[in-house]
Design a protein around this motif. Structure first.
Motif, mmCIF file in Angstrom:
data_model
loop_
_atom_site.group_PDB
_atom_site.id
_atom_site.type_symbol
_atom_site.label_atom_id
_atom_site.label_comp_id
_atom_site.label_asym_id
_atom_site.label_seq_id
_atom_site.Cartn_x
_atom_site.Cartn_y
_atom_site.Cartn_z
ATOM 1 N N LEU A 157 5.823 5.142 -0.239
ATOM 2 C CA LEU A 157 5.676 4.238 -0.140
ATOM 3 C C LEU A 157 3.815 3.702 -0.357
ATOM 4 C CD1 LEU A 157 8.461 2.035 1.334
ATOM 5 C CD2 LEU A 157 8.003 1.267 -0.997
ATOM 6 N N SER A 212 5.273 -2.706 6.488
ATOM 7 C CA SER A 212 4.155 -2.108 5.630
ATOM 8 C C SER A 212 3.566 -1.397 5.992
ATOM 9 C CB SER A 212 3.945 -2.700 4.990
ATOM 10 O OG SER A 212 4.614 -3.383 3.739
ATOM 11 N N TYR A 221 2.750 1.941 7.151
ATOM 12 C CA TYR A 221 3.571 3.193 6.032
ATOM 13 C C TYR A 221 3.038 4.911 7.389
ATOM 14 C CZ TYR A 221 5.342 -0.203 3.108
ATOM 15 O OH TYR A 221 6.311 -1.309 2.563
ATOM 16 N N GLN A 271 0.423 1.779 -2.300
ATOM 17 C CA GLN A 271 0.153 0.882 -1.110
ATOM 18 C C GLN A 271 -1.395 1.218 -1.341
ATOM 19 O OE1 GLN A 271 0.012 0.703 3.381
ATOM 20 N NE2 GLN A 271 0.674 -0.958 2.790
ATOM 21 N N GLU A 329 7.868 0.383 9.030
ATOM 22 C CA GLU A 329 8.319 1.015 7.388
ATOM 23 C C GLU A 329 9.202 -1.183 6.979
ATOM 24 O OE1 GLU A 329 10.630 0.277 4.234
ATOM 25 O OE2 GLU A 329 11.984 0.811 6.086
#
Length: 598
Positions: free
Chosen positions: A222, A190, A192, A226, A187
């Protein structure tokens, strides 16, 4: 202003109440000059240049080798393993474990780990890494990997942390602390999707459910943002979803009416192509209008300003369907310089709806479009749709606007459909909408949208599903309805087949046949591609193929809301497949599905 995908309002006129080269040439020229100058250098001068470069490269390599050797010697000099009864391998930082029994290795590893833990407590994380590494050379214990991963995390080396967590989990797949740490580290960098899989695994194992669920939800949100941003950046700027485009133009009466009155050869041809109701004709319309407005409209320089205004506005509307709002805005503003009319003002209002985010300004533009031609119902109809989307609570005002549309043009079928939908929305229990829809079907038996919207309404009631399916079948069997108009009915009919209680191989076969027909008619329709993807995923041997179709659907989806929904579908599908392939998660996941009665 970025070229974003914002065509949602353009395609919601049917059921809004329910679901509401210069740089490149410069580089080439510069390269040509460089290459030419190099060619002019005498060949005798080339050798010294190459020799100097080779010497530099050799010296750099030797320096790196010397530095590496010095670091190795310094490490050996400053780190002692003798106290553990060990020694380094010759000219190496690795310890010599030869001659030790497994019991001896395990015992020494435990001693080293204990000292490493004390070093860790002193927050000397770099030194702790060294000790845990020695312990791992003696014994591949998942705890040693786990402890070292924490050191890497403290040292802000997330990739190494993840690598050690993975190594620990390969040895002990149910090592939940490592799984959570890896998820948290994913996390922070990034990643995810990877975090979501780990957190879902923890959730299935019922590990600290509350905190895991919170982090899982955060990563899902997120990840969605993204991927949504990435999808918007890579949006294709081509026409797609032709059934929706065709349906949109059917709600615009001002364009064909004025083209007939103006009687301009080029405008007439353009309108005939736009309203041709086939994929090819709409593509040809786009190509043709681009030729007309190219080079500052050189091809229409001799045409009347009145014709130019309509041609540029038509170009703006088609351009907007390619997810190019800025370009479409430029074109419609160019159109307005040749004179205002009900069509270009309406297109301007629709584009501003999606790009300005200022409802008041858009409302004023709709009013100007209405005033430009009081005998044309298009602008009034779209103003009603606009109001339905921005303020659904004003049902009475919206209803009055649709009534006014029919007072101007009693054959404006879309307004009648919306009044039926408003009846349903206001009084679903009263069933007045059924009578209204039935009367409308008798009046317009060959208009697909009437039966389509009726079927959508009926599908919300379990006891009306058979009748809903019947309405769709009548669309598909009607030879007077164009193929492009049938696409959405095909999609909804497939949904009925797959969600019905009597689903079997024959219904699945029929659904596959129907979706292939829809694909042949409108191959870029994201709803068709989505449906194919989900049907393909029914076969566990065709998961990759199914995912590719879903990805194609995403690429051809232009409205942001639909993009987000598809991204969520792709995410959940991918995670489900990964869970079913996992030796630990699969039985837990299957058990959860069975308990949920899915």
């Amino acid at each position: 202003m970025s070229e974003e995908s914002n065509v949602s309002f353009f395609t919601k006129h049917k059921t809004a109440i329910i679901t509401t080269v210069c740089c490149l040439s410069a580089v080439a020229s510069a390269a040509y000059v460089v290459y030419t100058k190099e060619a002019e250098i005498p060949s005798s001068s080339a050798a010294p240049v190459n020799s100097v470069a080779a010497d530099k490269k050799k010296k750099k390599k030797e320096a790196q080798k010397l530095k590496k050797q010095q670091e190795k010697e310094e490490f050996i000099a400053t780190h002692s393993v003798e106290k553990f009864g060990l020694k380094f391998l010759p000219n190496s930082t690795a310890i010599d474990v030869s001659g030790l029994t497994e019991a001896q290795k395990t015992k020494k590893a435990a001693i080293i780990k204990k000292e490493a833990n004390e070093i860790f407590k002193q927050q000397n994380f770099e030194e702790a890494v060294v000790y845990y590494t020695w312990a791992l050379q003696l014994s591949s214990d998942p705890i040693f990997y786990s402890n070292r991963s924490v050191c890497y995390l403290k040292l802000n080396q997330p990739e190494k942390c993840i690598k050690d967590c993975t190594a620990a989990l390969e040895l002990d797949p149910k090592y939940t602390k490592c799984l959570l740490r890896r998820a948290q580290t994913y996390e922070t960098i990034s990643k995810y999707e990877e975090a979501i899989l780990d957190l879902t695994g923890l959730s299935l194992m019922k590990y600290n459910a509350v905190s895991v669920e919170q982090l899982l939800q955060k990563c899902q949100e997120l990840s969605l943002e993204q991927q949504f941003e990435q999808a918007m950046l890579t949006q294709k700027h081509e026409l797609a979803n032709f059934s929706d485009i065709s349906s949109f133009y059917q709600s615009i009466t001002s364009l064909p009416k004025n083209a007939k009155n103006i009687n301009d050869e080029k405008l007439t041809k353009l309108v005939e192509l736009i309203y041709g109701e086939t994929v090819d004709s709409i593509k040809q319309a786009d190509q043709y209008v681009n030729e007309l407005v190219a080079d500052e409209g050189a091809a229409i320089s001799s045409n009347s300003n009145e014709a130019k205004a309509f041609i540029y506005a038509a170009a703006a509307s088609l351009t907007f369907f390619k997810s190019l709002p800025t370009k479409s805005l430029e074109l419609v503003e160019k159109s307005l310089t040749f004179g205002e009319n009900s069509f270009n003002l309406l297109i301007y209002a629709l584009i501003m709806c999606e790009t300005s985010g200022m409802p008041k300004d858009s409302s004023e533009l709709f009013n100007k479009a209405i005033e430009a031609d009081l005998e044309d119902a298009s602008a009034l109809y779209h103003k009603a749709q606009f109001l339905a989307l921005v303020d659904e609570s004003q049902i009475k005002a919206i209803s009055n606007l649709f009534i006014q549309v029919l007072e101007i043009d009693e054959s404006f079928i879309f307004a009648e459909i919306q009044l039926c939908l408003l009846d349903y929305k206001q009084n679903p229990e009263k069933k007045d909408y059924q009578t209204r829809f039935t009367n409308l079907i008798r009046k317009y038996p060959d208009v697909a949208q009437v039966r389509m919207c009726y079927a959508e309404v009926l599908s919300t009631q379990e006891d009306q599903l058979i009748e809903a399916a019947s309405q769709l079948d009548k669309i598909l069997d009607n030879k007077n309805i164009t193929a492009l108009e049938k696409v959405n009915a095909m999609i909804l009919r497939i949904h009925f087949y797959l969600s019905g209680p009597d689903q079997n191989m024959s219904t699945l076969t029929f659904a596959n046949t129907l979706i292939k027909d829809a694909f042949e008619i409108d191959p870029t329709n994201y709803k068709v591609l989505n449906c194919i993807g989900q049907l393909t995923l029914q076969d566990p041997n065709r998961v990759e193929e199914g995912m590719n179709f879903l990805q194609l659907a995403l690429e051809n989806t232009q409205a942001p809301m639909e993009k987000r929904q598809l991204i969520q579908l792709i995410q959940s599908t991918k995670i489900q497949h990964q869970l079913l392939q996992h030796p630990i998660y699969a039985p837990l996941f299957i058990e959860m599905i069975q308990q949920a009665g899915m």
